[in-house]
Design a protein around this motif. Structure first.
Motif, PDB file in Angstrom:
ATOM      1  N   TYR A 139     -33.661  78.273  15.442  1.00  0.00           N
ATOM      2  CA  TYR A 139     -32.424  77.968  14.714  1.00  0.00           C
ATOM      3  C   TYR A 139     -31.179  78.498  15.428  1.00  0.00           C
ATOM      4  O   TYR A 139     -30.077  78.039  15.169  1.00  0.00           O
ATOM      5  CB  TYR A 139     -32.498  78.505  13.286  1.00  0.00           C
ATOM      6  N   GLU A 140     -31.365  79.473  16.308  1.00  0.00           N
ATOM      7  CA  GLU A 140     -30.202  79.977  17.045  1.00  0.00           C
ATOM      8  C   GLU A 140     -29.654  78.921  17.997  1.00  0.00           C
ATOM      9  O   GLU A 140     -28.504  78.992  18.416  1.00  0.00           O
ATOM     10  CB  GLU A 140     -30.573  81.235  17.829  1.00  0.00           C
ATOM     11  N   GLU A 141     -30.477  77.966  18.366  1.00  0.00           N
ATOM     12  CA  GLU A 141     -30.007  76.920  19.268  1.00  0.00           C
ATOM     13  C   GLU A 141     -29.941  75.580  18.542  1.00  0.00           C
ATOM     14  O   GLU A 141     -30.065  74.520  19.156  1.00  0.00           O
ATOM     15  CB  GLU A 141     -30.903  76.834  20.507  1.00  0.00           C
ATOM     16  N   ALA A 142     -29.730  75.627  17.235  1.00  0.00           N
ATOM     17  CA  ALA A 142     -29.594  74.388  16.470  1.00  0.00           C
ATOM     18  C   ALA A 142     -28.221  73.767  16.703  1.00  0.00           C
ATOM     19  O   ALA A 142     -27.313  74.410  17.223  1.00  0.00           O
ATOM     20  CB  ALA A 142     -29.799  74.668  14.990  1.00  0.00           C
ATOM     21  N   GLU A 143     -28.111  72.521  16.308  1.00  0.00           N
ATOM     22  CA  GLU A 143     -26.846  71.800  16.452  1.00  0.00           C
ATOM     23  C   GLU A 143     -26.523  71.104  15.139  1.00  0.00           C
ATOM     24  O   GLU A 143     -27.395  70.493  14.518  1.00  0.00           O
ATOM     25  CB  GLU A 143     -26.974  70.758  17.571  1.00  0.00           C
ATOM     26  N   MET A 144     -25.264  71.226  14.713  1.00  0.00           N
ATOM     27  CA  MET A 144     -24.844  70.553  13.486  1.00  0.00           C
ATOM     28  C   MET A 144     -24.735  69.057  13.756  1.00  0.00           C
ATOM     29  O   MET A 144     -24.164  68.653  14.754  1.00  0.00           O
ATOM     30  CB  MET A 144     -23.486  71.087  13.045  1.00  0.00           C
ATOM     31  N   ALA A 145     -25.259  68.259  12.870  1.00  0.00           N
ATOM     32  CA  ALA A 145     -25.262  66.822  13.138  1.00  0.00           C
ATOM     33  C   ALA A 145     -25.060  66.014  11.865  1.00  0.00           C
ATOM     34  O   ALA A 145     -25.792  65.062  11.606  1.00  0.00           O
ATOM     35  CB  ALA A 145     -26.538  66.415  13.849  1.00  0.00           C
ATOM     36  N   ASP A 146     -24.098  66.424  11.052  1.00  0.00           N
ATOM     37  CA  ASP A 146     -23.676  65.643   9.904  1.00  0.00           C
ATOM     38  C   ASP A 146     -24.794  65.417   8.891  1.00  0.00           C
ATOM     39  O   ASP A 146     -25.337  64.322   8.764  1.00  0.00           O
ATOM     40  CB  ASP A 146     -23.105  64.295  10.366  1.00  0.00           C
ATOM     41  N   VAL A 176     -27.738  66.633   8.831  1.00  0.00           N
ATOM     42  CA  VAL A 176     -29.072  66.980   9.315  1.00  0.00           C
ATOM     43  C   VAL A 176     -28.943  68.147  10.281  1.00  0.00           C
ATOM     44  O   VAL A 176     -27.882  68.392  10.836  1.00  0.00           O
ATOM     45  CB  VAL A 176     -29.777  65.801  10.028  1.00  0.00           C
ATOM     46  N   CYS A 177     -30.024  68.827  10.447  1.00  0.00           N
ATOM     47  CA  CYS A 177     -30.044  69.987  11.338  1.00  0.00           C
ATOM     48  C   CYS A 177     -30.895  69.627  12.546  1.00  0.00           C
ATOM     49  O   CYS A 177     -32.089  69.375  12.404  1.00  0.00           O
ATOM     50  CB  CYS A 177     -30.625  71.178  10.588  1.00  0.00           C
ATOM     51  N   GLU A 231     -34.570  68.104  11.597  1.00  0.00           N
ATOM     52  CA  GLU A 231     -35.423  68.470  10.465  1.00  0.00           C
ATOM     53  C   GLU A 231     -35.754  67.213   9.678  1.00  0.00           C
ATOM     54  O   GLU A 231     -34.873  66.385   9.405  1.00  0.00           O
ATOM     55  CB  GLU A 231     -34.684  69.438   9.537  1.00  0.00           C
TER      56      GLU A 231
END
Lengths: 146, 142
Positions: A51-58, A60-61, A139
């Protein structure tokens, strides 16, 4: 479609086939008969989301996953030199396309170890080559590599 | 009653060049955003009263965006160039109906710092710091 992990496992098997030995995905059976060593077996566990390298994508994660790919190389009567030669071929084959056909962001070396089984009539040497394959997936959508 | 949690990774940030026409569009690769609104403290203490008195002064708003560095046009990160002025919209819980959005004022925001960081482990990242020309506006996505 299949889980990205399964797609990566298949891509690794495909990448290793030019080595010219039997290559199996997640094999649970003994290596004997026509499937006897030299052979490679590919296992893809564990799969750790980061999760530290997750990206916000409107809504969805998009998660970065660190997928451990263990490749066991079995060599009948093999010496350490035989196992190292196999390890060289495996590493060269994987790094020929670090994205594994666009499924992954990259591959990291994660260590190698050797084992030897001399309990039977034949001495079988094995080298376990661990790689960490980083892939992106949202996800709730584990079948699509991003 | 417990507060409702909003998962940060479901958010989205839209930007566009302030001078460009059209609507802001999604910037990809955002890993974190932060807005800071801070008021100056204006002292209004009076002789005869030994307790200091303050009134709020001018408000300064800052925005920081942490990005996974991607110079490709598809990521829409190029407006976040040093000294550039942009418009932005921040949707903490996504851009769907009913969600809150924080928007830049008419004057937009100025990109004042662009840091790029890479190392042997992990992905190359950028940290963009902006000063906002005015106050954020808060509204609900229709």
């Amino acid at each position: 479609m299949a889980h990205v992990r399964q797609q990566i496992r298949a891509a690794v098997v495909l990448a290793l086939q030019p080595i010219g030995v039997n290559v199996y995905a997640g094999r649970a059976l003994p290596l004997s008969g026509p499937s006897k060593p030299p052979a490679l077996a590919v296992y893809t566990w564990p799969d750790a989301p980061n999760y530290e390298e997750a990206e916000m994508a409107d809504g969805v994660c998009v998660l970065s996953h660190d997928l451990t790919v263990n490749i066991e190389g079995h060599y009948e009567g093999g010496t350490d030199d035989d196992l190292d030669a196999l390890a060289v071929q495996v590493e060269q084959a994987l790094y020929a396309d670090e994205t594994l056909g666009g499924l992954a962001q990259g591959i990291r070396l994660a260590g190698q170890d050797a084992a030897r089984d001399g309990a039977g009539q034949l001495i079988v040497g094995a080298v376990v080559m661990s790689y960490t394959v980083q892939y992106l997936a949202a996800e709730g959508d584990p079948e699509t590599a991003l | 009653m417990a507060a409702t949690r909003t998962r940060g990774c479901k958010g989205v940030v839209y930007i566009k060049d302030l001078a460009a026409s059209g609507a802001a569009t999604q910037v990809f690769g955002v890993s974190q955003w932060q807005t800071v609104e801070a008021a100056d403290e204006d002292e209004a203490s009076e002789i005869g009263n030994c307790e200091k008195i303050f009134i709020p002064g001018a408000v300064e708003t800052n925005l920081t965006l942490n990005l996974w560095w991607d110079p490709g046009a598809g990521a829409n990160q190029s407006p976040l160039a040093i000294s550039n002025e942009i418009e932005f919209e921040i949707y903490p819980g996504g851009a769907t109906s009913g969600q809150t959005v924080y928007s830049s004022p008419t004057g937009g925001a100025v990109v004042l710092n662009v840091d790029r960081q890479g190392g042997n482990e992990g992905a190359v990242a950028s940290v963009i710091q902006l000063k906002v020309n005015g106050r954020l506006s808060e509204s609900v996505v229709p």
